[in-house]
Design a protein around this motif. Structure first.
Motif, PDB file in Angstrom:
ATOM      1  N   PRO A   1       0.715  -1.350   0.041  1.00 16.69           N
ATOM      2  CA  PRO A   1       0.031  -0.060  -0.200  1.00 16.69           C
ATOM      3  C   PRO A   1       1.010   1.216   0.040  1.00 16.69           C
ATOM      4  CG  PRO A   1      -0.643  -1.560   1.638  1.00 16.69           C
ATOM      5  CD  PRO A   1       0.652  -1.999   1.180  1.00 16.69           C
TER       6      PRO A   1
ATOM      7  N   SER B   1       0.243   3.903   1.933  1.00 16.00           N
ATOM      8  CA  SER B   1       0.240   4.241   3.178  1.00 16.00           C
ATOM      9  C   SER B   1       1.497   3.844   3.921  1.00 16.00           C
ATOM     10  CB  SER B   1      -0.931   4.120   3.772  1.00 16.00           C
ATOM     11  OG  SER B   1      -0.731   3.888   5.518  1.00 16.00           O
TER      12      SER B   1
ATOM     13  N   ALA C   1       0.309   1.263   6.592  1.00 17.62           N
ATOM     14  CA  ALA C   1      -0.343   0.065   6.146  1.00 17.62           C
ATOM     15  C   ALA C   1       0.613  -0.848   5.501  1.00 17.62           C
ATOM     16  CB  ALA C   1      -1.234   0.247   4.964  1.00 17.62           C
TER      17      ALA C   1
ATOM     18  N   SER D   1      -1.751   4.000  13.459  1.00 13.64           N
ATOM     19  CA  SER D   1      -1.793   2.696  12.742  1.00 13.64           C
ATOM     20  C   SER D   1      -0.306   2.200  13.218  1.00 13.64           C
ATOM     21  CB  SER D   1      -1.931   2.778  11.211  1.00 13.64           C
ATOM     22  OG  SER D   1      -3.146   3.187  11.098  1.00 13.64           O
TER      23      SER D   1
ATOM     24  N   GLU E   1      -1.945   7.805  10.290  1.00 15.30           N
ATOM     25  CA  GLU E   1      -0.836   6.906   9.871  1.00 15.30           C
ATOM     26  C   GLU E   1      -0.042   6.486  11.254  1.00 15.30           C
ATOM     27  OE1 GLU E   1       1.452   6.568   6.299  1.00 15.30           O
ATOM     28  OE2 GLU E   1      -0.575   6.019   6.600  1.00 15.30           O
TER      29      GLU E   1
ATOM     30  N   SER F   1       2.270  -2.549   8.249  1.00 18.89           N
ATOM     31  CA  SER F   1       1.543  -3.650   8.854  1.00 18.89           C
ATOM     32  C   SER F   1       1.440  -5.128   8.081  1.00 18.89           C
ATOM     33  CB  SER F   1       0.122  -3.017   9.134  1.00 18.89           C
ATOM     34  OG  SER F   1      -0.750  -3.851   9.775  1.00 18.89           O
ATOM     35  N   GLU F   2       1.458  -4.944   6.530  1.00 20.90           N
ATOM     36  CA  GLU F   2       1.168  -5.960   5.756  1.00 20.90           C
ATOM     37  C   GLU F   2       2.448  -6.853   5.974  1.00 20.90           C
ATOM     38  OE1 GLU F   2       0.539  -6.513   1.075  1.00 20.90           O
ATOM     39  OE2 GLU F   2      -0.875  -5.045   2.346  1.00 20.90           O
TER      40      GLU F   2
END
Length: 683
Positions: A126, A128, A131, A257, A254, A134-135
């Motif tokens: 992503p 972001s 994100a 997260s 952001e 996190s992925e």
């Protein structure tokens, strides 16, 4: 043989309060400035504040410190932005992905299908940053360097989150071990338990002592009790919240997260959230809702950004303290530690000098507090101001310092019974008794009656400081009426303060050198009134229309009649024709242009002054032709004089006219000529 070791001395900056070697503050300039503002209509309290705000020659004032505070605040917000941590995370992530791609390309033993799947994952990350991080949390990194970069992201986030609440944690926890992280978690758990107990009122001093014994290394501020600990933590946590509030919605999303990745576990954020909740409950008065706008290019990390927000809060506190705009404000309120931290020690020197100056003014006796709590100039201050004004008048009259000393006026007359210390240039006779007494007292006050220089048996020797002279006064007493125009035009045209300075100079001269004379001050606007010097110097500008010379002359003639044996001296300072008079019923009549009856009443009362033998001088301010014609005709009726001084020379003109009236018979006309030669326009 033992070698002698001379002990070493260590020298550090003195921090035990005011500099014991600093010279005493000189309040003379401050008093002059305060007196000037008071006569312009300021209250003494406000006048003192204005002086401290402006500063003086060689001394920076509060305005200068406030300007430097504002400049630093502006510089902080214009230099920085709040993307620092996000940018740093993005750089680590990009480097990790690049390293991973290189490893995939070099690893020939890897299954092609596995390589393609991994490359697909990296290609479809992503946009972001949060994100993407996190992925990749479950991604099996093939590159050791990439794995270390990704772990650094989690470590960086943890350190930044802690640095927001505990200054210096980002550097202290660099390359931290699992044991270090466990110690942090334990400290946060114990801290939240301590704060919760304190909130319930169940904590004890021993609880705080035990906590500091166990975790004191995390608190370099060395708080002495739980309240100091809470204050320090709440200020930092509130700054962290203000930083979050200052971010854009995208930046906040952001960051929130990413926060879950801190140290690879959500436990840290849970502890910090609990800490913030405890601190907000214990210190609701902190600014938890504020925000700032940052417009610069230099990115700030979370910890550094929180520090900048704390600096901004300190700068705002200092700005409020320096403004001194709240009730009961004192310069002692200025936090010198914060000032040193933000502006340096030179600013502290300036602030401390201003503090000493304020205290000296309050302790000097020049300002006294009235029954209703207001400050006013004391008689001591009025005398000091009068002396300064009189000295200025003497300089203007003489043309050079020392040519004509007003203290010698009347010296050839009779002794007044008073004495004073001899000064260079005095021609008055010595007071022998007082002089010898001073010498004896000085000698006897020495140690055991010994001579102060030789140490032998004391002998009485007269020194210059012992000499006192007898003051004299003119043989003829005078009754002096100073009539000063207090109409609105005096204030509007900038003549208000010179008028007051003139009255104070004349009052000081008569009270100090011609104590046998009587002085009455009369202010006249729409109506006239007798004023004492304190009342006149503190008089606010009067905006009522009207120049009631008739009423003022009535009061002056009444004063002259109370002193039948004294020589009447009538001094009138005005900038306008008479426009009001008293009716027989005591009501004030006003009309502009002047009504003939108003002029007639004024002329009649001036004639009464002439019949009483008053020596009259008009001091005409301004260049109004109508006033010039009126004053000229009035002066001719009583064989008086007209002086048209510049504003700066008004005091010298009035004092000079008074001294001319006190001169021996036949000297007055020559004295007037002398005045004309000194720059006054004498008609």
């Amino acid at each position: 043989m033992a070698r002698y070791h001379q002990p070493r001395s260590r020298y550090t900056a003195y921090d035990g309060g005011p500099d014991p070697l600093a010279p005493p503050v000189d309040i003379a300039e401050a008093l002059d400035a305060i007196g000037e503002d008071v006569m312009a209509g300021y209250s003494p309290e406000r006048a003192m504040r204005e002086f401290l705000r402006r500063g003086s020659q060689g001394q920076r004032g509060l305005d200068d410190l406030a300007r430097r505070i504002a400049e630093k605040r502006r510089e902080l917000t214009q230099r920085h932005n709040l993307d620092g941590t996000l940018q740093e995370v993005r750089e680590l992530l990009d480097h990790a992905v690049l390293s991973e791609r290189g490893q995939l390309a070099r690893d020939v033993s890897m299954d092609d299908g596995d390589r393609a799947l991994r490359e697909l994952t990296l290609d479809n990350l992503p946009q972001s940053t949060a994100a993407a991080v996190s992925e990749l949390s479950s991604y099996d990194w093939q590159s050791r360097e990439a794995r270390e970069d990704y772990e650094r992201i989690k470590d960086l986030l943890g350190r930044e989150m802690l640095d927001q609440r505990f200054a210096g944690m980002k550097q202290a926890l660099e390359n931290a071990t699992d044991e270090d992280r466990a110690a942090i978690n334990e400290m946060l758990t114990d801290l939240n338990e301590l704060l919760a107990k304190h909130q319930r009122g169940e904590d004890t001093e021993q609880d705080f002592a035990d906590f500091m014994d166990k975790h004191g290394e995390f608190f370099p501020e060395s708080p002495q009790n739980v309240d100091e600990l809470i204050d320090a933590l709440a200020q930092r946590a509130a700054a962290a919240q203000r930083m979050l509030n200052s971010m854009t919605a995208e930046q906040r999303a952001e960051l929130m997260s990413l926060a879950g990745q801190a140290f690879g576990s959500p436990a840290l954020m849970q502890q910090l959230a609990q800490l913030d909740a405890n601190l907000q409950a214990l210190r609701p008065g902190e600014d938890w809702r504020g925000s700032e706008r940052f417009e610069g290019e230099q990115g700030l990390g979370l910890g550094d950004g929180t520090g900048v927000l704390q600096d901004l809060a300190d700068l705002d506190d200092l700005a409020e303290q320096l403004a001194q705009s709240y009730d009961g404000a004192r310069l002692d309120d200025v936090d010198l530690d914060k000032l040193a931290q933000q502006l340096g020690n030179d600013a502290v020197v300036d602030a401390r000098t201003l503090q000493r100056l304020e205290q000296a003014l309050r302790d000097s006796g020049y300002l006294k507090r009235t029954s209703d709590g207001r400050l006013k100039l004391s008689p001591k201050a009025m005398r000091q101001l009068g002396k300064a004004l009189l000295k200025d008048v003497a300089t203007r009259m003489s043309g050079r310092q020392g040519q004509r000393d007003l203290r010698q006026a009347g010296a050839a007359g009779e002794q007044s019974g008073a004495t004073r210390e001899w000064q260079f240039g005095d021609t008055e006779p010595w007071d022998v008794t007082r002089t010898i007494t001073n010498a004896v007292r000085r000698v006897v006050s020495g140690p055991a009656g010994q001579h102060p220089r030789t140490g032998g048996r004391a002998q009485v020797e007269i020194e210059v400081g012992d000499v006192e002279v007898a003051e004299t006064e003119a043989r003829t007493q005078a009754a002096v009426a100073l009539l000063v125009d207090t109409s609105f035009s005096m204030a509007m045209d900038g003549r208000w303060v010179p008028m007051k300075r003139t009255a104070l100079a004349l009052h000081t001269l008569i009270r100090s050198r011609f104590r046998g004379d009587a002085l009455q001050l009369i202010g006249f606007g729409r109506h006239a009134q007798v004023m004492d010097i304190d009342e006149l110097t503190g008089l606010d500008a009067m905006w009522d229309k009207g120049t009631n010379l008739h009423h003022a002359l009535l009061l002056a003639n009444r004063f002259f009649r109370k002193h039948p044996t004294a020589q009447p001296v009538l001094l009138i300072v005005t900038d306008g024709e008479p426009t009001s008079h008293l009716e027989p019923n005591g009501e004030v009549y006003f009309e502009y242009p002047p009504h003939p009856l108003t002029v007639a009443y004024s002329v009649r009362e001036l004639d009464n002054s002439g019949r009483l033998g008053a020596q009259t001088t008009f001091f005409r301010l301004g260049s109004d032709p109508g006033l010039a014609r009126f004053v000229d005709s009035m002066a001719r009726r009583v064989d008086g004089r007209v002086v048209a001084p510049e504003l700066d020379d008004l005091g010298a003109a009035v004092v000079g006219s008074y001294l001319g009236s006190r001169a021996p018979a036949g000297l007055g006309d020559h004295y007037g000529d002398w005045m004309g030669g000194r720059g006054f326009w004498v008609e």
